[in-house]
Design a protein around this motif. Sequence first.
Motif, PDB file in Angstrom:
ATOM      1  N   UNK A   1       0.823  -1.209   0.000  1.00  0.00           N
ATOM      2  CA  UNK A   1       0.000   0.000   0.000  1.00  0.00           C
ATOM      3  C   UNK A   1       0.855   1.256   0.000  1.00  0.00           C
ATOM      4  N   UNK A   2       1.925   1.197   0.845  1.00  0.00           N
ATOM      5  CA  UNK A   2       2.796   2.368   0.905  1.00  0.00           C
ATOM      6  C   UNK A   2       3.376   2.655  -0.475  1.00  0.00           C
ATOM      7  N   UNK A   3       3.815   1.615  -1.119  1.00  0.00           N
ATOM      8  CA  UNK A   3       4.397   1.813  -2.445  1.00  0.00           C
ATOM      9  C   UNK A   3       3.363   2.316  -3.441  1.00  0.00           C
ATOM     10  N   UNK A   4       2.150   1.799  -3.284  1.00  0.00           N
ATOM     11  CA  UNK A   4       1.094   2.233  -4.199  1.00  0.00           C
ATOM     12  C   UNK A   4       0.806   3.705  -4.010  1.00  0.00           C
ATOM     13  N   UNK A   5       0.789   4.154  -2.751  1.00  0.00           N
ATOM     14  CA  UNK A   5       0.561   5.572  -2.511  1.00  0.00           C
ATOM     15  C   UNK A   5       1.657   6.414  -3.146  1.00  0.00           C
ATOM     16  N   UNK A   6       2.884   5.931  -2.983  1.00  0.00           N
ATOM     17  CA  UNK A   6       3.995   6.728  -3.513  1.00  0.00           C
ATOM     18  C   UNK A   6       3.943   6.843  -5.026  1.00  0.00           C
ATOM     19  N   UNK A   7       3.703   5.718  -5.649  1.00  0.00           N
ATOM     20  CA  UNK A   7       3.802   5.747  -7.117  1.00  0.00           C
ATOM     21  C   UNK A   7       2.481   6.038  -7.796  1.00  0.00           C
ATOM     22  N   UNK A   8       1.410   5.937  -7.047  1.00  0.00           N
ATOM     23  CA  UNK A   8       0.121   6.192  -7.656  1.00  0.00           C
ATOM     24  C   UNK A   8      -0.383   5.043  -8.482  1.00  0.00           C
ATOM     25  N   UNK A   9       0.293   3.910  -8.390  1.00  0.00           N
ATOM     26  CA  UNK A   9      -0.193   2.794  -9.187  1.00  0.00           C
ATOM     27  C   UNK A   9      -1.232   2.028  -8.386  1.00  0.00           C
ATOM     28  N   UNK A  10      -2.058   1.413  -9.097  1.00  0.00           N
ATOM     29  CA  UNK A  10      -3.127   0.655  -8.451  1.00  0.00           C
ATOM     30  C   UNK A  10      -2.715  -0.789  -8.430  1.00  0.00           C
ATOM     31  N   UNK A  11      -2.321  -1.231  -7.286  1.00  0.00           N
ATOM     32  CA  UNK A  11      -1.832  -2.603  -7.228  1.00  0.00           C
ATOM     33  C   UNK A  11      -2.944  -3.621  -7.056  1.00  0.00           C
TER      34      UNK A  11
END
Lengths: 722, 112
Positions: free
Chosen positions: A34-44
């Motif tokens: 989730x943290x990474x998704x927030x940073x990159x804006x990608x929808x995992x």
Amino acid sequence: MSDFFGFNTVMPGRQGGRIALNLEEQQELDRQVQKYALETGEDFEIYDYGETYDNLADDLEETRDDLNDETFGGAGGADEGTDFDFAKNTHQVAPALKKEEELYIKQSDHSGVRRSSFASLWENDGNNQQESFMKGLPEPSHAASSIWGSFGNTTAKGMDLGGNGGFAVHDPVFGQGTFALSRPAGFGGNQPSLEEIEAQLSRTAGAQPHLQMQQERKMMSLEEVEAALMNINGGRPIYSEAMIAEQQAKQDRLEQRRAERQAKQADIAKHNGLMTQSDKDFINRIQISQLVTDDPYADDFYCQVYTALRNRHLQQMGIPGNIMDAEGNQGDSRRRGGNGRTEQRMQQQVQRIVSDAKRNPKRTNVTVEGALGKIAVNSVLNPRQLLQVSKRGSYTESSGSNSPKPPSPGPVSTKSHTVLGWIENVYTYVLALEQKRRQQPPPPRMGEEEIAGEAIRRWNEEYGVLARKMWNELRITVPIGIVHPHPFISILNYSKGKKVIPRVLRHLLPEQTLTLLTMLVANFESLNVCKSEVYADVQGNQEIELFMNTIVPPLLGFVSEAPFRIVVGLLALFIERNNMIWVARSKPGLAFLTLFLSRAEILKQGQGNYPIPEDREVNQWNELYHRLFNQLQTHFSALFMPKATMAEDVHVWRFLAAMAVGATVDQQHVLVTEVREQVLENVIAAQTTRMSPEKAAQRIGNVNLFLHALGLDASQVSVPSM
Amino acid sequence: MGTLDSIRSNPEAVLFYSFFKTLVGQPVTVELKNDLAITGVLVSVDQFLNIKLDNIKVVDEERYPHMLAVKNCFIRGSVVRYVQLPAPSVDTALLQDAARRERQQPATGARK
């Protein structure tokens, strides 16, 4: 297999085909995603496959493998594992390799000379050895230590690591660097390994031999410098530092330039030998076949005749040296020498191509079987037309008029285009005659007179036919009086017509020349150059000059050979048919008069090739002379142009001199009286030095032409006091 | 259809080629159809009247700065508009004769 080059290949938590994480690990993983998704804006979310495993692998049949060995034979499980043992095999062959290496080194020592020349392609007098080492080129002579390394060490290691011995070779050149490079240790790891490499290079490969070379080079060039100094300073070397430095710099520059040139040559030489000689000949043949001619005079007329004329001029002017050399003004000796051979070869090729072309002529249009039309093959001489104009009517007319038509017997018109047409016809015949001349068959040798005689007879016939046609075209035989001006005179009124006369005269028989001259004399006053107003404008002067340069000289030659009675006859005709006063005002008229008079005088005195004329003829002449004199009397001074330049006067003085020679004492007296003013004017002008010495001398010379004929001289003229 | 009418030979091509051959080594100025004019020494010419020049100098230098470094050039014959030549190198009487000959007997292009 559980061992991949020493790495543990077990995937984290892999049991039964499903990745099992305990709860904590699962939550931690989710948080990180989730943290990474927030940073990159990608929808995992879309990548969460969840329970997407379809359990198809459970249905694989993995039984009934009992007969595999029988089917496939004993698989390589005899040795330890299924790896190929590189190290052990190399170890077994090691002695042989060592021997080969020594042999190679020995060979390379023998062929040191050859190698140095090859090396020089790359290394340029040892200047760039430094660079070559930096590039990593190992000098073969320096691979004294085994390039295969020490096999004892590696084999042991290899056996320990289970098969990766071939990897850790201890290379004397690259040392540990290779080993370090091949380990993919991330970005940080590479930098130290590069430095390691460089350190290794400079340590092992470059240092000593390079230093040695540099020292040697310095010493050599010092010797060279000394030698150069000795040469330049006449044997005594000057050891001043500045001189030495200069010499050194010069040497360096020279070597640099030599190095550049060699590098360029090497670049070009890299691609030598791509085509065989037969390939080159093939292409040459194609190119030459487009240029080839079997009759250079026909196809390459201008070039051939131009160069021939120029060579003749050069020969006449006495240019030293071979004419052939003078042609190529860009050629240096190298090219000329090489050209001789290539020219021979080209000539042979040309002959071969000509015979080939004669055998199979190519066609300008090609018809393919079954096609609906012809295809026009374009070449240089048959180009693709930009416009396609259909000429149906005028075609048949123009095709027939290439050959000049014979003169029509009807009324002869003197419209300009007709006359110009005659002139062009004359040119056609002249060109044909000159061409015939060039093709004149050689005189027969002994014993071949029959065959050669036939050819000569045929040639003479053809030549005669052409000459006759040309003669007719000149319209000289047209009777006088039908048309004014006479057609021949109309021809002569054009500059084109004047220019063709000298060429025509070369092909005429003597009696034809006489007829021509007679016609000219008979109609002289209708010549356009005979009008005295013509002097005023530039074009008129040009025409007069042209007349004097083209027509007068050949006829002068003719008259100079003529017998007395002919001269008498011509002068008689001249005087009868023309108004002398009018004619004498023009330069051509005076020229002809002078011609006749002087020739007659020469013949009278017996200085010609003919015997002294009989009294009867002499009397005829004297009569003529008196008639001429009487006509021109009182007009002599008017012959001089009012504001003429120096050159213009000469012909008048010449004429006066010719008159004076044949004159009686009384006549001479008359001449002097009439021309007195002019004489004085010239003498005074010459003596009062207002003008340059050349002009003065010219004036005196002109006057003396006349005065000497009278037995006088300009110095005898006493200037009357004003 | 049109090709049948247009099968005519081009004898003057040979005359120009012959003429230019005598000018090899002379300085000439070639003006192209794109208005570029180049002066140089004529090195060679071929049957298509392609021209090779040596030591070239563009006539109006400022308009064509890209030609500053060019020393030799090859010019396709079809783009030439004029060729200016030195007058003394031409024998006009001979040229007239050559032109007359070309008119009467076209160079044997039919052979090709």
